[in-house]
Design a protein around this motif. Structure first.
Motif, PDB file in Angstrom:
ATOM      1  N   VAL A 137       0.938  -1.373   0.150  1.00 18.28           N
ATOM      2  CA  VAL A 137      -0.035   0.028   0.065  1.00 18.28           C
ATOM      3  C   VAL A 137       0.942   1.293  -0.149  1.00 18.28           C
ATOM      4  O   VAL A 137       0.389   2.552  -0.250  1.00 18.28           O
ATOM      5  CB  VAL A 137      -1.016   0.002   1.134  1.00 18.28           C
ATOM      6  N   ALA A 138       2.275   0.997   0.167  1.00 20.38           N
ATOM      7  CA  ALA A 138       3.195   2.154   0.350  1.00 20.38           C
ATOM      8  C   ALA A 138       4.419   1.709   0.307  1.00 20.38           C
ATOM      9  O   ALA A 138       4.776   0.739   0.539  1.00 20.38           O
ATOM     10  CB  ALA A 138       3.138   3.051   1.619  1.00 20.38           C
ATOM     11  N   ALA A 187       8.854  -0.685   2.049  1.00 18.93           N
ATOM     12  CA  ALA A 187       7.525  -1.297   1.752  1.00 18.93           C
ATOM     13  C   ALA A 187       6.657  -1.542   2.922  1.00 18.93           C
ATOM     14  O   ALA A 187       7.220  -1.822   3.810  1.00 18.93           O
ATOM     15  CB  ALA A 187       7.720  -2.313   0.830  1.00 18.93           C
ATOM     16  N   ALA A 188       5.468  -0.977   2.649  1.00 17.20           N
ATOM     17  CA  ALA A 188       4.650  -1.192   4.095  1.00 17.20           C
ATOM     18  C   ALA A 188       3.315  -1.670   3.528  1.00 17.20           C
ATOM     19  O   ALA A 188       2.821  -1.473   2.450  1.00 17.20           O
ATOM     20  CB  ALA A 188       4.459   0.149   4.967  1.00 17.20           C
ATOM     21  N   ALA A 189       2.355  -2.308   4.779  1.00 20.69           N
ATOM     22  CA  ALA A 189       1.099  -2.513   4.570  1.00 20.69           C
ATOM     23  C   ALA A 189       0.416  -1.743   5.573  1.00 20.69           C
ATOM     24  O   ALA A 189       0.750  -1.260   6.718  1.00 20.69           O
ATOM     25  CB  ALA A 189       0.931  -3.994   4.589  1.00 20.69           C
ATOM     26  N   HIS A 190      -1.040  -1.897   5.536  1.00 18.75           N
ATOM     27  CA  HIS A 190      -1.821  -1.507   6.827  1.00 18.75           C
ATOM     28  C   HIS A 190      -1.784  -2.063   7.775  1.00 18.75           C
ATOM     29  O   HIS A 190      -1.917  -1.549   8.940  1.00 18.75           O
ATOM     30  CB  HIS A 190      -3.347  -1.219   6.251  1.00 18.75           C
ATOM     31  N   ASP A 191      -1.811  -3.512   7.721  1.00 20.09           N
ATOM     32  CA  ASP A 191      -1.812  -4.504   8.781  1.00 20.09           C
ATOM     33  C   ASP A 191      -0.463  -4.983   9.131  1.00 20.09           C
ATOM     34  O   ASP A 191       0.177  -5.622   8.410  1.00 20.09           O
ATOM     35  CB  ASP A 191      -2.923  -5.373   8.497  1.00 20.09           C
ATOM     36  N   GLU A 192      -0.225  -4.982  10.553  1.00 23.20           N
ATOM     37  CA  GLU A 192       0.935  -5.688  10.944  1.00 23.20           C
ATOM     38  C   GLU A 192       1.000  -7.142  10.824  1.00 23.20           C
ATOM     39  O   GLU A 192       2.171  -7.765  10.332  1.00 23.20           O
ATOM     40  CB  GLU A 192       1.244  -5.089  12.338  1.00 23.20           C
ATOM     41  N   ALA A 193      -0.219  -7.828  10.838  1.00 23.25           N
ATOM     42  CA  ALA A 193      -0.096  -9.194  10.691  1.00 23.25           C
ATOM     43  C   ALA A 193       0.229  -9.486   9.159  1.00 23.25           C
ATOM     44  O   ALA A 193       1.161 -10.538   8.756  1.00 23.25           O
ATOM     45  CB  ALA A 193      -1.170 -10.074  10.927  1.00 23.25           C
ATOM     46  N   GLU A 194      -0.220  -8.939   8.253  1.00 19.18           N
ATOM     47  CA  GLU A 194      -0.139  -9.130   6.899  1.00 19.18           C
ATOM     48  C   GLU A 194       1.491  -8.664   6.586  1.00 19.18           C
ATOM     49  O   GLU A 194       2.183  -9.433   5.863  1.00 19.18           O
ATOM     50  CB  GLU A 194      -1.002  -8.335   5.858  1.00 19.18           C
ATOM     51  N   ALA A 195       2.133  -7.570   7.249  1.00 18.57           N
ATOM     52  CA  ALA A 195       3.337  -7.447   6.910  1.00 18.57           C
ATOM     53  C   ALA A 195       4.335  -8.452   7.419  1.00 18.57           C
ATOM     54  O   ALA A 195       5.380  -8.761   7.057  1.00 18.57           O
ATOM     55  CB  ALA A 195       3.501  -5.928   7.690  1.00 18.57           C
ATOM     56  N   ALA A 223       2.843   3.672   5.272  1.00 19.06           N
ATOM     57  CA  ALA A 223       1.828   3.060   5.896  1.00 19.06           C
ATOM     58  C   ALA A 223       2.193   2.368   7.452  1.00 19.06           C
ATOM     59  O   ALA A 223       3.433   2.398   7.510  1.00 19.06           O
ATOM     60  CB  ALA A 223       1.215   1.955   5.085  1.00 19.06           C
ATOM     61  N   PHE A 224       1.242   2.042   8.012  1.00 18.42           N
ATOM     62  CA  PHE A 224       1.429   1.641   9.527  1.00 18.42           C
ATOM     63  C   PHE A 224       2.507   0.614   9.701  1.00 18.42           C
ATOM     64  O   PHE A 224       3.380   0.443  10.453  1.00 18.42           O
ATOM     65  CB  PHE A 224       0.396   1.237  10.178  1.00 18.42           C
ATOM     66  N   ALA A 225       2.329  -0.500   8.873  1.00 20.95           N
ATOM     67  CA  ALA A 225       3.314  -1.623   9.004  1.00 20.95           C
ATOM     68  C   ALA A 225       4.230  -1.833   8.028  1.00 20.95           C
ATOM     69  O   ALA A 225       4.147  -2.252   6.648  1.00 20.95           O
ATOM     70  CB  ALA A 225       2.176  -2.896   9.191  1.00 20.95           C
ATOM     71  N   ARG A 226       5.646  -1.875   8.404  1.00 21.15           N
ATOM     72  CA  ARG A 226       6.543  -1.829   7.552  1.00 21.15           C
ATOM     73  C   ARG A 226       6.749  -3.458   7.107  1.00 21.15           C
ATOM     74  O   ARG A 226       6.946  -4.314   8.145  1.00 21.15           O
ATOM     75  CB  ARG A 226       7.872  -1.334   8.142  1.00 21.15           C
ATOM     76  N   ILE A 227       6.911  -3.453   5.962  1.00 17.88           N
ATOM     77  CA  ILE A 227       7.584  -5.096   5.460  1.00 17.88           C
ATOM     78  C   ILE A 227       8.958  -5.319   5.332  1.00 17.88           C
ATOM     79  O   ILE A 227       9.436  -6.138   5.949  1.00 17.88           O
ATOM     80  CB  ILE A 227       6.855  -5.268   4.108  1.00 17.88           C
ATOM     81  N   CYS A 228       9.554  -4.072   4.453  1.00 17.74           N
ATOM     82  CA  CYS A 228      10.956  -4.341   4.527  1.00 17.74           C
ATOM     83  C   CYS A 228      11.509  -3.183   3.751  1.00 17.74           C
ATOM     84  O   CYS A 228      10.739  -2.145   3.529  1.00 17.74           O
ATOM     85  CB  CYS A 228      11.566  -5.547   3.521  1.00 17.74           C
ATOM     86  N   GLY A 229      12.825  -3.010   4.048  1.00 21.69           N
ATOM     87  CA  GLY A 229      13.452  -1.698   3.535  1.00 21.69           C
ATOM     88  C   GLY A 229      13.918  -1.865   2.140  1.00 21.69           C
ATOM     89  O   GLY A 229      13.790  -2.815   1.406  1.00 21.69           O
ATOM     90  N   ALA A 230      13.689  -0.489   1.678  1.00 22.44           N
ATOM     91  CA  ALA A 230      14.370  -0.045   0.197  1.00 22.44           C
ATOM     92  C   ALA A 230      15.223  -1.364  -0.176  1.00 22.44           C
ATOM     93  O   ALA A 230      15.456  -1.695  -1.456  1.00 22.44           O
ATOM     94  CB  ALA A 230      14.219   1.076  -0.279  1.00 22.44           C
ATOM     95  N   GLU A 231      16.262  -1.237   0.671  1.00 27.35           N
ATOM     96  CA  GLU A 231      17.493  -1.974   0.326  1.00 27.35           C
ATOM     97  C   GLU A 231      17.434  -3.655  -0.211  1.00 27.35           C
ATOM     98  O   GLU A 231      18.031  -4.392  -0.495  1.00 27.35           O
ATOM     99  CB  GLU A 231      18.626  -1.824   1.210  1.00 27.35           C
TER     100      GLU A 231
END
Length: 259
Positions: free
Chosen positions: A180-181, A188-196, A222-230
């Motif tokens: 989502v962002a 990279a990020a998602a709305h939900d921390e569990a999805e992330a 967005a609220f929940a970070r998935i991973c860094g751009a690197e």
């Protein structure tokens, strides 16, 4: 306009603006105020919005529009992105797909690729998205691996610790992230921390990571970070992406493909 299409449009407008008046919505959708009042009442019964005097507001402070109500916004862009992402995947590879509208289009693009019409398997698809698994399961040339977990009705994604057991025992060639962002600084990020958390595991198990995101997602947080751009090797986006945003991603080491 059908009721389903009308509801999708109303919810999209509501997410954009935070609140909607009956008269305003009636003008936007070219229907009667009585129809909008009835729609608002029925959507409120489903807890999709909160009724107010003369209108409606979004349900909750942090609002995520459920996948089944998302319209085909940026549809042509997403289809072009999906086709380009599909071309980055070689026959025989193991591919992780997160949930979302863009990754669903990626799954559809892979399903119609001529060189993936046969194989043993032509691709191995690992996903936590029930809708993607459902669409691809009818393709006998694809090996479908569905993670465990608890289903989120907003996105059809399985989340939670039950997925860890599966993801901890596999290796992927590529993980395709729907986000989502995506921002150079915040990642990279998602709305939900569990999805992330599940998406993060998919990234960790993959040799390379591809973010599939239309230009409206770039430079956003967005609220929940998935991973860094690197951690991202390639970003596939549409040609409307701002040149400055593309340059920043490239300077951060991300290959940018615009379509």
């Amino acid at each position: 306009m059908s009721r389903d299409a009308r509801w999708k449009a109303l919810l999209e407008l509501l997410v954009e603006r935070g609140r909607l008046d009956v008269e305003e919505a009636a003008v936007e959708l070219e229907v009667s105020a009585a129809t909008i009042r009835r729609d608002f009442d029925q959507l409120a019964e489903q807890q999709m919005l909160v009724r107010t005097r003369g209108g409606a507001v979004v349900h909750g402070v942090s609002y995520e529009l459920p996948l089944r109500y998302k319209t085909a916004r940026h549809a042509s862009e997403k289809q072009r992105i999906a086709k380009a992402v599909g071309e980055l995947i070689a026959p025989g590879e193991a591919v992780g797909l997160t949930g979302g509208t863009t990754t669903t289009e990626v799954a559809r693009a892979l399903a119609v690729r001529g060189d993936l019409s046969s194989g043993s398997p032509a691709l191995t698809i690992v996903t936590n998205a029930l809708n993607i698994a459902n669409e691809l399961a009818v393709r006998p040339q694809f090996k479908i691996v569905l993670t465990g977990g608890v289903a989120r009705p907003q996105s059809y994604e399985l989340v939670g610790p039950l997925a860890d057991g599966v993801l901890g025992q596999i290796t992927l060639d590529v993980a395709v992230l729907g986000v989502v962002a995506f921002d150079v600084t915040h990642g990279a990020a998602a709305h939900d921390e569990a999805e992330a958390a599940i998406n993060r595991l998919l990234c960790e198990r993959a040799e390379r990571v591809v973010v599939a995101a239309d230009s409206s997602k770039l430079g956003q947080r967005a609220f929940a970070r998935i991973c860094g751009a690197e951690k991202v090797g390639t970003l596939v986006t549409d040609a409307a992406a701002a040149p400055d945003a593309v340059r920043r991603f490239e300077e951060a080491g991300v290959q940018v493909v615009t379509v």
